[in-house]
Design a protein around this motif. Structure first.
Motif, PDB file in Angstrom:
ATOM      1  N   MET A 160       0.994  -1.152  -0.136  1.00 16.68           N
ATOM      2  CA  MET A 160      -0.008  -0.072   0.229  1.00 16.68           C
ATOM      3  C   MET A 160       0.968   1.318  -0.167  1.00 16.68           C
ATOM      4  SD  MET A 160      -3.414   0.798   1.650  1.00 16.68           S
ATOM      5  CE  MET A 160      -4.077   2.268   2.149  1.00 16.68           C
ATOM      6  N   THR A 161       1.889   1.065   0.627  1.00 14.61           N
ATOM      7  CA  THR A 161       2.854   2.439   0.613  1.00 14.61           C
ATOM      8  C   THR A 161       3.432   2.661  -0.629  1.00 14.61           C
ATOM      9  OG1 THR A 161       3.499   1.637   3.043  1.00 14.61           O
ATOM     10  CG2 THR A 161       4.799   3.256   2.011  1.00 14.61           C
ATOM     11  N   THR A 162       3.882   1.609  -1.327  1.00 10.48           N
ATOM     12  CA  THR A 162       4.383   1.827  -2.788  1.00 10.48           C
ATOM     13  C   THR A 162       3.338   2.618  -3.522  1.00 10.48           C
ATOM     14  OG1 THR A 162       3.795  -0.256  -3.188  1.00 10.48           O
ATOM     15  CG2 THR A 162       6.178  -0.071  -2.715  1.00 10.48           C
ATOM     16  N   THR A 163       2.098   2.375  -3.559  1.00  7.03           N
ATOM     17  CA  THR A 163       1.005   2.759  -4.199  1.00  7.03           C
ATOM     18  C   THR A 163       0.642   4.275  -3.826  1.00  7.03           C
ATOM     19  OG1 THR A 163      -0.164   0.581  -4.198  1.00  7.03           O
ATOM     20  CG2 THR A 163      -1.336   2.606  -4.931  1.00  7.03           C
ATOM     21  N   ILE A 164       0.740   4.560  -2.680  1.00  5.00           N
ATOM     22  CA  ILE A 164       0.718   5.979  -2.293  1.00  5.00           C
ATOM     23  C   ILE A 164       2.034   6.775  -2.874  1.00  5.00           C
ATOM     24  CG2 ILE A 164       0.646   7.399  -0.157  1.00  5.00           C
ATOM     25  CD1 ILE A 164      -0.896   5.333   1.197  1.00  5.00           C
ATOM     26  N   GLN A 165       3.072   6.272  -2.599  1.00  2.00           N
ATOM     27  CA  GLN A 165       4.408   6.980  -3.136  1.00  2.00           C
ATOM     28  C   GLN A 165       4.165   7.243  -4.528  1.00  2.00           C
ATOM     29  OE1 GLN A 165       7.284   4.345  -1.720  1.00  2.00           O
ATOM     30  NE2 GLN A 165       7.801   5.309   0.340  1.00  2.00           N
ATOM     31  N   ARG A 166       4.024   6.001  -5.271  1.00  5.77           N
ATOM     32  CA  ARG A 166       3.558   6.319  -6.836  1.00  5.77           C
ATOM     33  C   ARG A 166       2.749   7.249  -7.033  1.00  5.77           C
ATOM     34  NH1 ARG A 166       2.203   0.987  -8.578  1.00  5.77           N
ATOM     35  NH2 ARG A 166       4.194   0.268  -7.424  1.00  5.77           N
ATOM     36  N   ALA A 167       1.642   7.401  -6.513  1.00  5.72           N
ATOM     37  CA  ALA A 167       0.777   8.305  -6.422  1.00  5.72           C
ATOM     38  C   ALA A 167       1.357   9.983  -6.377  1.00  5.72           C
ATOM     39  CB  ALA A 167      -0.374   8.085  -5.595  1.00  5.72           C
ATOM     40  N   ARG A 168       2.056  10.017  -5.407  1.00  5.87           N
ATOM     41  CA  ARG A 168       2.812  11.144  -4.795  1.00  5.87           C
ATOM     42  C   ARG A 168       3.746  11.560  -6.005  1.00  5.87           C
ATOM     43  NH1 ARG A 168       3.105  10.189   1.495  1.00  5.87           N
ATOM     44  NH2 ARG A 168       0.753  10.659   2.012  1.00  5.87           N
ATOM     45  N   TRP A 169       4.383  10.739  -6.601  1.00  9.88           N
ATOM     46  CA  TRP A 169       5.393  10.872  -7.494  1.00  9.88           C
ATOM     47  C   TRP A 169       4.574  11.318  -8.825  1.00  9.88           C
ATOM     48  CZ3 TRP A 169      10.300  12.436  -7.096  1.00  9.88           C
ATOM     49  CH2 TRP A 169      10.943  11.981  -5.944  1.00  9.88           C
ATOM     50  N   LYS A 170       3.551  10.704  -9.164  1.00  9.72           N
ATOM     51  CA  LYS A 170       2.750  11.034 -10.298  1.00  9.72           C
ATOM     52  C   LYS A 170       2.212  12.514 -10.015  1.00  9.72           C
ATOM     53  CE  LYS A 170      -1.757   9.408 -12.556  1.00  9.72           C
ATOM     54  NZ  LYS A 170      -2.474   8.649 -12.614  1.00  9.72           N
ATOM     55  N   LEU A 171       1.816  12.738  -9.099  1.00 11.25           N
ATOM     56  CA  LEU A 171       1.226  14.186  -8.764  1.00 11.25           C
ATOM     57  C   LEU A 171       2.332  15.260  -8.795  1.00 11.25           C
ATOM     58  CD1 LEU A 171      -0.927  15.956  -7.859  1.00 11.25           C
ATOM     59  CD2 LEU A 171      -0.271  15.577  -5.350  1.00 11.25           C
ATOM     60  N   LEU A 172       3.494  14.756  -8.276  1.00 14.22           N
ATOM     61  CA  LEU A 172       4.722  15.880  -8.203  1.00 14.22           C
ATOM     62  C   LEU A 172       4.986  15.895  -9.784  1.00 14.22           C
ATOM     63  CD1 LEU A 172       6.782  17.414  -6.799  1.00 14.22           C
ATOM     64  CD2 LEU A 172       8.359  15.411  -6.866  1.00 14.22           C
ATOM     65  N   ALA A 173       5.238  14.730 -10.512  1.00 12.77           N
ATOM     66  CA  ALA A 173       5.626  15.064 -12.122  1.00 12.77           C
ATOM     67  C   ALA A 173       4.552  15.936 -12.880  1.00 12.77           C
ATOM     68  CB  ALA A 173       5.426  13.677 -12.683  1.00 12.77           C
ATOM     69  N   LEU A 174       3.222  15.841 -12.527  1.00 12.72           N
ATOM     70  CA  LEU A 174       2.109  16.413 -13.163  1.00 12.72           C
ATOM     71  C   LEU A 174       2.335  18.075 -12.738  1.00 12.72           C
ATOM     72  CD1 LEU A 174      -1.071  14.050 -12.733  1.00 12.72           C
ATOM     73  CD2 LEU A 174       0.185  14.773 -14.832  1.00 12.72           C
ATOM     74  N   CYS A 175       2.538  18.258 -11.582  1.00 13.09           N
ATOM     75  CA  CYS A 175       2.771  19.666 -11.039  1.00 13.09           C
ATOM     76  C   CYS A 175       3.984  20.264 -11.757  1.00 13.09           C
ATOM     77  CB  CYS A 175       2.874  19.778  -9.688  1.00 13.09           C
ATOM     78  SG  CYS A 175       1.189  19.631  -8.832  1.00 13.09           S
ATOM     79  N   ALA A 176       4.817  19.335 -11.899  1.00 12.02           N
ATOM     80  CA  ALA A 176       6.087  20.136 -12.620  1.00 12.02           C
ATOM     81  C   ALA A 176       5.875  20.477 -14.115  1.00 12.02           C
ATOM     82  CB  ALA A 176       7.357  18.994 -12.248  1.00 12.02           C
ATOM     83  N   ALA A 177       5.374  19.380 -14.427  1.00 13.01           N
ATOM     84  CA  ALA A 177       4.869  19.506 -16.114  1.00 13.01           C
ATOM     85  C   ALA A 177       4.041  20.617 -16.205  1.00 13.01           C
ATOM     86  CB  ALA A 177       4.194  18.374 -16.630  1.00 13.01           C
TER      87      ALA A 177
ATOM     88  N   GLU B  25      -5.761  11.164  -4.373  1.00 18.59           N
ATOM     89  CA  GLU B  25      -4.785  10.170  -4.718  1.00 18.59           C
ATOM     90  C   GLU B  25      -3.575  10.055  -4.110  1.00 18.59           C
ATOM     91  OE1 GLU B  25      -3.015   8.060  -9.006  1.00 18.59           O
ATOM     92  OE2 GLU B  25      -4.588   9.567  -9.293  1.00 18.59           O
ATOM     93  N   ALA B  26      -2.855  11.503  -4.002  1.00 18.62           N
ATOM     94  CA  ALA B  26      -1.834  11.497  -3.203  1.00 18.62           C
ATOM     95  C   ALA B  26      -1.802  11.180  -1.760  1.00 18.62           C
ATOM     96  CB  ALA B  26      -1.294  13.036  -3.674  1.00 18.62           C
ATOM     97  N   LEU B  27      -2.986  11.487  -1.307  1.00 16.14           N
ATOM     98  CA  LEU B  27      -2.876  11.069   0.238  1.00 16.14           C
ATOM     99  C   LEU B  27      -3.454   9.762   0.415  1.00 16.14           C
ATOM    100  CD1 LEU B  27      -4.605  14.434   1.177  1.00 16.14           C
ATOM    101  CD2 LEU B  27      -2.338  13.757   1.639  1.00 16.14           C
ATOM    102  N   GLY B  28      -3.478   8.786  -0.564  1.00 17.34           N
ATOM    103  CA  GLY B  28      -3.851   7.557  -0.502  1.00 17.34           C
ATOM    104  C   GLY B  28      -5.245   7.389   0.011  1.00 17.34           C
ATOM    105  N   ARG B  29      -6.128   8.101  -0.226  1.00 14.49           N
ATOM    106  CA  ARG B  29      -7.604   7.954  -0.116  1.00 14.49           C
ATOM    107  C   ARG B  29      -8.391   7.711  -1.174  1.00 14.49           C
ATOM    108  NH1 ARG B  29      -7.903  13.776   3.163  1.00 14.49           N
ATOM    109  NH2 ARG B  29      -6.795  13.121   4.803  1.00 14.49           N
ATOM    110  N   GLN B  30      -9.536   7.135  -1.041  1.00 15.17           N
ATOM    111  CA  GLN B  30     -10.275   6.729  -2.197  1.00 15.17           C
ATOM    112  C   GLN B  30     -10.645   7.999  -2.922  1.00 15.17           C
ATOM    113  OE1 GLN B  30     -10.973   3.695  -2.795  1.00 15.17           O
ATOM    114  NE2 GLN B  30     -12.697   4.081  -4.398  1.00 15.17           N
ATOM    115  N   PRO B  31     -10.457   8.048  -4.399  1.00 18.13           N
ATOM    116  CA  PRO B  31     -10.985   9.144  -5.294  1.00 18.13           C
ATOM    117  C   PRO B  31     -12.353   9.512  -5.077  1.00 18.13           C
ATOM    118  CG  PRO B  31      -9.488   7.393  -6.341  1.00 18.13           C
ATOM    119  CD  PRO B  31      -9.826   7.036  -5.180  1.00 18.13           C
TER     120      PRO B  31
END
Length: 137
Positions: free
Chosen positions: A1-18, A95-101
């Motif tokens: 579960m932690t890796t899913t949350i971390q992946r979501a946070r990296w995805k959010l960070l990449a989207l914000c940077a883009a 998604e980044a906080l690991g909650r249900q969308p």
């Protein structure tokens, strides 16, 4: 579960940077003066303005704080941008906080109303009447 949350946070960070990178380019380079921006295929082929025509110019104007100028290029975008931004940020944060969308934030009738509004806007902005000119890009 932690890796899913971390992946979501990296995805959010990449989207914000883009998004910040795209915003910086749009802020620095006016779409009417630089050819690297994409052009509307429908407008090039038919001369008609689609509902999205003028969006880049409107976003450029908004990035400079010129709301009336943005409204002149694409009024539908200016009206819908706060709502679309809120829906996007709400989903990304969940998604980044690991909650249900969040489930669908609105009744399906609102989606159909948005679709109908977009179609009416697309038709109205191409009418040859003087009252419809303010809708054009």
């Amino acid at each position: 579960m932690t890796t899913t949350i971390q992946r979501a946070r990296w995805k959010l960070l990449a989207l914000c940077a883009a998004g910040l990178g795209a915003a910086a380019v749009l802020y620095a380079f006016e779409p009417t003066r630089h050819a690297f921006y994409p052009q509307c295929v429908l407008h090039r082929a038919t001369g008609l303005a689609c509902p999205g025509c003028g969006c880049l110019r409107a976003l450029h104007q908004l990035s400079h704080g010129n709301v009336p100028g943005a409204f002149a290029h694409n009024p539908l975008l200016v009206v819908l941008l706060p709502v679309l931004g809120w829906l996007a940020v709400r989903g990304w944060l969940a998604e980044a906080l690991g909650r249900q969308p969040p489930h669908a934030p609105m009744h399906p009738a609102w989606g159909w109303a948005l679709f109908a509004t977009t179609v009416v806007f697309a038709v109205a902005r191409n009418l040859p009447f003087s009252w419809a000119r303010w809708l054009g890009p």
